[in-house]
Design an enzyme around this catalytic site. Structure first.
Site, PDB file in Angstrom:
ATOM      1  N   ARG A 100       0.801  -1.213   0.000  1.00 11.90           N
ATOM      2  CA  ARG A 100       0.000   0.000   0.000  1.00 11.90           C
ATOM      3  C   ARG A 100       0.840   1.272   0.000  1.00 11.90           C
ATOM      4  O   ARG A 100       0.428   2.305  -0.501  1.00 11.90           O
ATOM      5  CB  ARG A 100      -0.921  -0.001   1.223  1.00 11.90           C
ATOM      6  CG  ARG A 100      -1.902   1.141   1.228  1.00 11.90           C
ATOM      7  CD  ARG A 100      -3.030   0.934   2.189  1.00 11.90           C
ATOM      8  NE  ARG A 100      -2.588   0.888   3.564  1.00 11.90           N
ATOM      9  CZ  ARG A 100      -3.419   0.709   4.585  1.00 11.90           C
ATOM     10  NH1 ARG A 100      -4.702   0.536   4.382  1.00 11.90           N
ATOM     11  NH2 ARG A 100      -2.950   0.672   5.807  1.00 11.90           N
ATOM     12  N   TYR A 101       2.003   1.199   0.635  1.00 11.50           N
ATOM     13  CA  TYR A 101       2.900   2.355   0.686  1.00 11.50           C
ATOM     14  C   TYR A 101       4.108   2.067  -0.190  1.00 11.50           C
ATOM     15  O   TYR A 101       4.496   0.918  -0.337  1.00 11.50           O
ATOM     16  CB  TYR A 101       3.339   2.613   2.131  1.00 11.50           C
ATOM     17  CG  TYR A 101       2.188   2.831   3.076  1.00 11.50           C
ATOM     18  CD1 TYR A 101       1.455   4.014   3.047  1.00 11.50           C
ATOM     19  CD2 TYR A 101       1.829   1.847   3.987  1.00 11.50           C
ATOM     20  CE1 TYR A 101       0.392   4.211   3.913  1.00 11.50           C
ATOM     21  CE2 TYR A 101       0.759   2.036   4.861  1.00 11.50           C
ATOM     22  CZ  TYR A 101       0.047   3.215   4.815  1.00 11.50           C
ATOM     23  OH  TYR A 101      -1.009   3.411   5.660  1.00 11.50           O
ATOM     24  N   ARG A 104       7.249  -0.112   1.594  1.00 13.03           N
ATOM     25  CA  ARG A 104       7.098  -1.229   2.527  1.00 13.03           C
ATOM     26  C   ARG A 104       5.903  -2.089   2.165  1.00 13.03           C
ATOM     27  O   ARG A 104       4.907  -1.594   1.631  1.00 13.03           O
ATOM     28  CB  ARG A 104       7.003  -0.757   3.979  1.00 13.03           C
ATOM     29  CG  ARG A 104       5.967   0.326   4.226  1.00 13.03           C
ATOM     30  CD  ARG A 104       6.518   1.291   5.296  1.00 13.03           C
ATOM     31  NE  ARG A 104       5.521   2.237   5.789  1.00 13.03           N
ATOM     32  CZ  ARG A 104       5.246   3.395   5.194  1.00 13.03           C
ATOM     33  NH1 ARG A 104       5.825   3.731   4.055  1.00 13.03           N
ATOM     34  NH2 ARG A 104       4.354   4.215   5.723  1.00 13.03           N
ATOM     35  N   CYS A 113      -4.355 -16.856  15.762  1.00  9.25           N
ATOM     36  CA  CYS A 113      -3.797 -16.101  16.874  1.00  9.25           C
ATOM     37  C   CYS A 113      -3.957 -16.909  18.159  1.00  9.25           C
ATOM     38  O   CYS A 113      -4.842 -17.760  18.251  1.00  9.25           O
ATOM     39  CB  CYS A 113      -4.550 -14.783  17.057  1.00  9.25           C
ATOM     40  SG  CYS A 113      -4.323 -13.610  15.710  1.00  9.25           S
ATOM     41  N   CYS A 117      -8.571 -10.901  19.531  1.00 11.01           N
ATOM     42  CA  CYS A 117      -8.968  -9.628  20.120  1.00 11.01           C
ATOM     43  C   CYS A 117     -10.321  -9.260  19.526  1.00 11.01           C
ATOM     44  O   CYS A 117     -10.506  -9.333  18.312  1.00 11.01           O
ATOM     45  CB  CYS A 117      -7.953  -8.551  19.775  1.00 11.01           C
ATOM     46  SG  CYS A 117      -6.262  -9.019  20.191  1.00 11.01           S
ATOM     47  N   CYS A 120     -10.402  -6.786  16.587  1.00  6.61           N
ATOM     48  CA  CYS A 120      -9.579  -7.108  15.414  1.00  6.61           C
ATOM     49  C   CYS A 120     -10.169  -6.520  14.134  1.00  6.61           C
ATOM     50  O   CYS A 120     -11.345  -6.686  13.845  1.00  6.61           O
ATOM     51  CB  CYS A 120      -9.476  -8.621  15.273  1.00  6.61           C
ATOM     52  SG  CYS A 120      -8.491  -9.125  13.845  1.00  6.61           S
ATOM     53  N   ARG A 122      -8.955  -7.381  11.170  1.00  9.46           N
ATOM     54  CA  ARG A 122      -8.886  -8.418  10.140  1.00  9.46           C
ATOM     55  C   ARG A 122      -9.770  -9.599  10.518  1.00  9.46           C
ATOM     56  O   ARG A 122      -9.537 -10.723  10.087  1.00  9.46           O
ATOM     57  CB  ARG A 122      -7.435  -8.895   9.931  1.00  9.46           C
ATOM     58  CG  ARG A 122      -6.639  -7.950   9.077  1.00  9.46           C
ATOM     59  CD  ARG A 122      -5.449  -8.570   8.377  1.00  9.46           C
ATOM     60  NE  ARG A 122      -4.600  -7.481   7.922  1.00  9.46           N
ATOM     61  CZ  ARG A 122      -3.473  -7.096   8.529  1.00  9.46           C
ATOM     62  NH1 ARG A 122      -2.999  -7.773   9.554  1.00  9.46           N
ATOM     63  NH2 ARG A 122      -2.801  -6.067   8.076  1.00  9.46           N
ATOM     64  N   ASP A 281     -10.678   0.948  13.907  1.00 13.50           N
ATOM     65  CA  ASP A 281     -11.058   0.826  12.499  1.00 13.50           C
ATOM     66  C   ASP A 281     -12.538   0.471  12.400  1.00 13.50           C
ATOM     67  O   ASP A 281     -13.110  -0.091  13.328  1.00 13.50           O
ATOM     68  CB  ASP A 281     -10.206  -0.248  11.827  1.00 13.50           C
ATOM     69  CG  ASP A 281      -8.741   0.166  11.776  1.00 13.50           C
ATOM     70  OD1 ASP A 281      -8.484   1.303  11.347  1.00 13.50           O
ATOM     71  OD2 ASP A 281      -7.874  -0.631  12.183  1.00 13.50           O
ATOM     72  N   ASP A 318      -6.528   4.765  10.274  1.00 11.69           N
ATOM     73  CA  ASP A 318      -6.351   4.149   8.973  1.00 11.69           C
ATOM     74  C   ASP A 318      -7.618   4.490   8.213  1.00 11.69           C
ATOM     75  O   ASP A 318      -8.705   4.034   8.562  1.00 11.69           O
ATOM     76  CB  ASP A 318      -6.197   2.633   9.138  1.00 11.69           C
ATOM     77  CG  ASP A 318      -5.031   2.103   8.349  1.00 11.69           C
ATOM     78  OD1 ASP A 318      -4.979   2.391   7.143  1.00 11.69           O
ATOM     79  OD2 ASP A 318      -4.185   1.414   8.938  1.00 11.69           O
ATOM     80  N   LYS A 325      -2.814   5.243   6.559  1.00 13.22           N
ATOM     81  CA  LYS A 325      -2.759   5.858   7.888  1.00 13.22           C
ATOM     82  C   LYS A 325      -2.518   7.361   7.779  1.00 13.22           C
ATOM     83  O   LYS A 325      -1.657   7.791   7.020  1.00 13.22           O
ATOM     84  CB  LYS A 325      -1.598   5.267   8.681  1.00 13.22           C
ATOM     85  CG  LYS A 325      -1.764   3.801   9.010  1.00 13.22           C
ATOM     86  CD  LYS A 325      -0.588   3.319   9.849  1.00 13.22           C
ATOM     87  CE  LYS A 325      -0.650   1.832  10.093  1.00 13.22           C
ATOM     88  NZ  LYS A 325      -0.414   1.043   8.868  1.00 13.22           N
TER      89      LYS A 325
HETATM   90  C1  LIG Z   1       0.306   0.044   8.796  1.00 13.95           C
HETATM   91  C2  LIG Z   1       0.786  -0.499   7.547  1.00 13.95           C
HETATM   92  C3  LIG Z   1       2.126  -0.327   7.179  1.00 13.95           C
HETATM   93  C4  LIG Z   1       3.128   0.403   8.045  1.00 13.95           C
HETATM   94  O1  LIG Z   1       2.862   1.754   8.185  1.00 13.95           O
HETATM   95  P1  LIG Z   1       3.840   2.640   9.072  1.00 13.95           P
HETATM   96  O2  LIG Z   1       3.194   3.986   9.106  1.00 13.95           O
HETATM   97  O3  LIG Z   1       5.178   2.627   8.418  1.00 13.95           O
HETATM   98  O4  LIG Z   1       3.920   2.008  10.421  1.00 13.95           O
HETATM   99  C5  LIG Z   1       2.531  -0.853   5.972  1.00 13.95           C
HETATM  100  N1  LIG Z   1       1.682  -1.502   5.150  1.00 13.95           N
HETATM  101  C6  LIG Z   1       0.392  -1.670   5.471  1.00 13.95           C
HETATM  102  C7  LIG Z   1      -0.502  -2.371   4.510  1.00 13.95           C
HETATM  103  C8  LIG Z   1      -0.097  -1.194   6.688  1.00 13.95           C
HETATM  104  O5  LIG Z   1      -1.383  -1.378   7.023  1.00 13.95           O
END
Ligand SMILES: *Cc1c(COP(=O)(O)O)cnc(C)c1O
Length: 357
Positions: A100-101, A104, A113, A117, A120, A122, A281, A318, A325
């Site tokens: 998504r980003y 990463r 799990c 929780c 949750c 998910r 969420d 989110d 986020k």
């Molecule tokens: C939360 C999340 C991240 C990490 O986000 P950070 O702001 O770097 O902690 C990366 N990928 C996904 C899909 C996420 O939900």
């Protein structure tokens, strides 16, 4: 000694309470819990490790109990709630890899799990009971890492990835490391909180091989920082693995300045950096645990004036539908002019900082 440690967490995992029938005979359901079990509709599974269960007081509104006991509210779905509140499905590049980003990715390494929780996000994905992780899926994700050099970090999440035993985990991390020796790992697990016996010397030795590796956990209430839990965290910290906390703002669990201040200050004392505090969420069936977002802002404003900057997490939401986020802060900026940015401080005094200086 190490072998017996390993045996201990598996034994505790196998002894989790997984249905009402498993609970101790003197455990009494509250009215709203009873109402939940009366209704036959889709239910998100239950699992509570005995040690975590033991932290709850008998009060049905206990902050620990609210995290593991379902209430009638779980049968309610608000029109703003969905089964995929973060819009993750549209960012899936493989069944288990979410990108998504830009720099990463997140890998869904497990679908189970130690504790489910109740908040949750998910819960729907986990309820679909995906088939167990295969070696082929790991290799597909590794291939993606190899061909996407802009990805610098992989978050190992789930489910709880530490539900895997050490040999499987070692294999997973080694395949990713082999495909991208420069990758940064982030291990996301609630085990230090809900099943601290999972954190053993052999696990921390294993994780140490894959540095840089950051460990992210989720403490939501100061009472979760038991002696055993603190010891689990020290095992990680003493091996040079940085530990961060992502708390979730939860109604009647931690929606007060006193509770949050104590939580964050105590985490810092355990060398754990409070990283995020998440607004709940919009996952279906979680409205009874959500706090109004405006109350979250108020709580953060007060916390900011009360606790160390080191202890203060980023309050974030989110965005529903896949926006990702975003940090939530009350603004200190009053005005931006051509010559200056004008601020209001905590005490409502006005200050100005020149643009060109
Ligand atoms: C939360 C999340 C991240 C990490 O986000 P950070 O702001 O770097 O902690 C990366 N990928 C996904 C899909 C996420 O939900």
């Amino acid at each position: 000694m190490r072998e017996s440690e390993t045996g201990e967490w598996k034994k505790q995992l196998s002894e989790c309470y997984r249905s009402v029938a498993d609970f101790p005979v003197d455990f009494e359901l509250s009215l709203t819990e009873e109402d939940y079990f009366k209704k036959e509709s889709d239910r998100f599974r239950i699992s509570v490790p005995k040690n975590y269960f033991g932290l709850a007081f008998s009060d049905a509104d206990d902050p620990i109990r609210r995290q593991f006991m379902p209430q009638a509210g779980e049968h309610i779905t608000l029109s703003c709630e969905t089964d995929d509140p973060l819009g993750e499905n549209s960012y899936k590049v493989t069944e288990r890899l979410i990108h998504r980003y830009p720099d990463r990715v997140l890998f869904l390494a497990s679908d189970t799990c130690a504790m489910y929780c109740r908040h949750c996000f998910r819960r729907d994905y986990l309820s679909t009971d995906p088939p167990p992780l295969t070696r082929k899926e790991i290799h597909r994700a590794a291939e993606y890492l190899r061909s996407h050099l802009e990805v610098k970090e992989i978050i190992i999440s789930g489910g709880d990835p530490l539900i895997m035993d050490n040999s499987k985990l070692d294999e997973l991390l080694s395949i990713f490391k082999e495909s991208r020796p420069d990758i940064v790992f982030r291990m996301a697990s609630r085990m230090p909180v809900v099943l601290p016996s999972r954190i053993t010397d052999s696990l921390t030795d294993l994780l140490s091989k894959y540095k840089p590796l950051f460990f992210i956990t989720q403490y939501n209430h100061p009472r979760e920082l038991t002696d055993k839990s603190r010891q689990a965290v020290s095992l990680l910290v003493n091996k040079g693995i940085p530990v961060f906390n992502q708390a979730v703002l939860l109604k009647s669990v931690n929606d007060s300045v006193d509770v949050l201040a104590e939580l964050f200050q105590e985490l810092l004392r355990c060398s754990v950096k409070p990283y995020y505090l998440f607004q709940g969420d919009l996952a279906a069936g979680t409205s009874h645990l959500r706090v109004p977002i405006t109350k979250g802002l108020e709580l953060m404003k007060e916390l900011r004036s009360r606790i160390s900057g080191l202890a203060l997490p980023i309050f974030a939401v989110d965005l529903p539908g896949g926006g990702g986020k975003v940090p939530l802060t009350e603004s200190y900026i009053q005005e931006i002019t051509e010559t200056a940015v004008v601020f209001k401080d905590r005490n409502e005094r006005i200050y100005s900082y020149p643009v060109e200086s």
